[in-house]
Design a protein around this motif. Structure first.
Motif, short mmCIF file in Angstrom:
data_model
loop_
_atom_site.label_atom_id
_atom_site.label_comp_id
_atom_site.label_asym_id
_atom_site.label_seq_id
_atom_site.Cartn_x
_atom_site.Cartn_y
_atom_site.Cartn_z
N MET A 51 0.83 -1.21 0.00
CA MET A 51 0.00 0.00 0.00
C MET A 51 0.86 1.26 0.00
O MET A 51 0.48 2.28 -0.56
N LYS A 52 2.04 1.18 0.59
CA LYS A 52 2.97 2.32 0.58
C LYS A 52 3.40 2.61 -0.87
O LYS A 52 3.41 3.76 -1.31
N ARG A 53 3.73 1.55 -1.62
CA ARG A 53 4.13 1.74 -3.02
C ARG A 53 2.97 2.19 -3.89
O ARG A 53 3.14 2.98 -4.81
N VAL A 54 1.76 1.67 -3.59
CA VAL A 54 0.58 2.07 -4.35
C VAL A 54 0.31 3.56 -4.16
O VAL A 54 0.09 4.29 -5.12
N ALA A 55 0.35 4.01 -2.91
CA ALA A 55 0.11 5.43 -2.64
C ALA A 55 1.13 6.28 -3.39
O ALA A 55 0.77 7.27 -4.06
N ALA A 56 2.39 5.89 -3.33
CA ALA A 56 3.44 6.65 -4.02
C ALA A 56 3.25 6.61 -5.53
O ALA A 56 3.41 7.63 -6.22
N ALA A 57 2.87 5.46 -6.06
CA ALA A 57 2.69 5.30 -7.51
C ALA A 57 1.63 6.24 -8.06
O ALA A 57 1.75 6.74 -9.18
N PHE A 58 0.58 6.47 -7.26
CA PHE A 58 -0.51 7.32 -7.72
C PHE A 58 -0.45 8.72 -7.12
O PHE A 58 -1.43 9.47 -7.18
N GLY A 59 0.70 9.08 -6.53
CA GLY A 59 0.90 10.43 -6.01
C GLY A 59 0.09 10.76 -4.78
O GLY A 59 -0.27 11.93 -4.58
N GLY A 60 -0.19 9.76 -3.96
CA GLY A 60 -0.98 10.00 -2.76
C GLY A 60 -0.20 9.74 -1.49
O GLY A 60 0.96 9.36 -1.51
N LYS A 61 -0.89 9.96 -0.37
CA LYS A 61 -0.28 9.74 0.94
C LYS A 61 -0.65 8.39 1.52
O LYS A 61 0.12 7.79 2.25
N SER A 62 -1.88 7.91 1.22
CA SER A 62 -2.32 6.62 1.77
C SER A 62 -3.14 5.87 0.73
O SER A 62 -3.77 6.46 -0.14
N ALA A 63 -3.10 4.55 0.85
CA ALA A 63 -3.86 3.69 -0.07
C ALA A 63 -4.51 2.57 0.73
O ALA A 63 -3.97 2.14 1.75
N ALA A 64 -5.65 2.11 0.25
CA ALA A 64 -6.36 1.00 0.88
C ALA A 64 -7.12 0.24 -0.20
O ALA A 64 -7.45 0.80 -1.25
N MET A 65 -7.40 -1.01 0.07
CA MET A 65 -8.22 -1.80 -0.84
C MET A 65 -9.62 -1.20 -0.89
O MET A 65 -10.15 -0.76 0.13
N MET A 66 -10.21 -1.18 -2.06
CA MET A 66 -11.58 -0.70 -2.22
C MET A 66 -12.53 -1.80 -1.74
O MET A 66 -12.30 -2.97 -2.06
N PRO A 67 -13.58 -1.45 -1.01
CA PRO A 67 -14.54 -2.47 -0.60
C PRO A 67 -15.13 -3.16 -1.85
O PRO A 67 -15.38 -2.50 -2.87
N PRO A 68 -15.34 -4.49 -1.78
CA PRO A 68 -15.82 -5.22 -2.96
C PRO A 68 -17.08 -4.64 -3.60
O PRO A 68 -17.16 -4.53 -4.82
N ALA A 69 -18.08 -4.26 -2.80
CA ALA A 69 -19.33 -3.74 -3.37
C ALA A 69 -19.07 -2.45 -4.14
O ALA A 69 -19.65 -2.22 -5.21
N LYS A 70 -18.19 -1.61 -3.64
CA LYS A 70 -17.85 -0.36 -4.33
C LYS A 70 -17.10 -0.65 -5.62
O LYS A 70 -17.34 -0.02 -6.65
N ALA A 71 -16.18 -1.64 -5.57
CA ALA A 71 -15.43 -2.02 -6.78
C ALA A 71 -16.38 -2.53 -7.86
O ALA A 71 -16.23 -2.21 -9.04
N GLU A 72 -17.39 -3.30 -7.46
CA GLU A 72 -18.36 -3.81 -8.44
C GLU A 72 -19.17 -2.67 -9.05
O GLU A 72 -19.41 -2.66 -10.25
N ARG A 73 -19.62 -1.73 -8.23
CA ARG A 73 -20.38 -0.59 -8.76
C ARG A 73 -19.53 0.25 -9.71
O ARG A 73 -19.99 0.68 -10.76
N LEU A 74 -18.28 0.49 -9.34
CA LEU A 74 -17.40 1.36 -10.13
C LEU A 74 -17.00 0.72 -11.47
O LEU A 74 -16.92 1.40 -12.49
N THR A 75 -16.77 -0.58 -11.46
CA THR A 75 -16.26 -1.25 -12.65
C THR A 75 -17.34 -1.87 -13.54
O THR A 75 -17.09 -2.16 -14.70
N ARG A 76 -18.48 -2.17 -12.97
CA ARG A 76 -19.60 -2.92 -13.56
C ARG A 76 -19.27 -4.41 -13.71
O ARG A 76 -19.98 -5.15 -14.39
N TYR A 77 -18.22 -4.87 -13.08
CA TYR A 77 -17.84 -6.28 -13.07
C TYR A 77 -18.06 -6.85 -11.67
O TYR A 77 -18.09 -6.11 -10.70
N HIS A 78 -18.15 -8.19 -11.59
CA HIS A 78 -18.26 -8.86 -10.30
C HIS A 78 -16.88 -9.24 -9.80
O HIS A 78 -16.00 -9.60 -10.59
#
Length: 156
Positions: free
Chosen positions: A71-98
């Motif tokens: 998560m430290k590398r992910v935050a840095a990769a996208f120019g942020g301070k912190s990163a976390a996994m997206m909740p599954p239900a939110k990921a499904e809504r955002l992507t339209r995939y299961h």
């Protein structure tokens, strides 16, 4: 086999892919590893799609099935301070995939995307095609181009 939104995007972009159906195991603890095993593929080249939030904003990470995100590398990769996994239900809504069938291609709303750099040196990688039990084979350079993604070190 019905085309997924991801496969339609790749077809429109003229990107050649190979399709690899397999028996999806909903009970598998690690879906990406189960897919690699089912198809006899190298887990380091069988990539899983993980939706994350960097400083509360969505992003997509595509990494080897046998790896874990830093998560430290992910935050840095996208120019942020912190990163976390997206909740599954939110990921499904955002992507339209299961979950278990999330593809970085053809998501409902495009988000910043990065592929694990180590996998991008291969001639071909396998990524979810947008349906549970279906991977696509693609050249990493094509995946990066179609996704407007960057090759970065994301794994622990």
């Amino acid at each position: 086999m019905a085309a997924t939104p991801g496969l339609r995007v790749l077809e429109q972009a003229g990107v050649p892919v190979t399709l690899h159906p397999y028996a999806y195991d909903a009970q598998a603890e690690q879906i990406g590893l189960a897919a690699a095993l089912a198809l006899g593929l190298d887990p380091a080249l069988t990539l899983k799609t993980l939706m994350v939030e960097v400083d509360g904003k969505p992003a997509c990470c595509v990494i080897p099935a046998d790896a874990s995100l830093s998560m430290k590398r992910v935050a840095a990769a996208f120019g942020g301070k912190s990163a976390a996994m997206m909740p599954p239900a939110k990921a499904e809504r955002l992507t339209r995939y299961h979950v278990g069938g999330i593809s970085p291609f053809g998501q409902k709303k495009p988000v910043p995307t990065a592929l694990e750099a180590a996998a991008c040196t291969a001639a071909k990688v396998w990524i979810n095609a947008g349906a549970r039990g279906l991977l696509l084979g693609i050249a990493p350079a094509d995946a990066l181009r179609v996704l407007s993604a960057r090759a970065l070190t994301l794994c622990a």
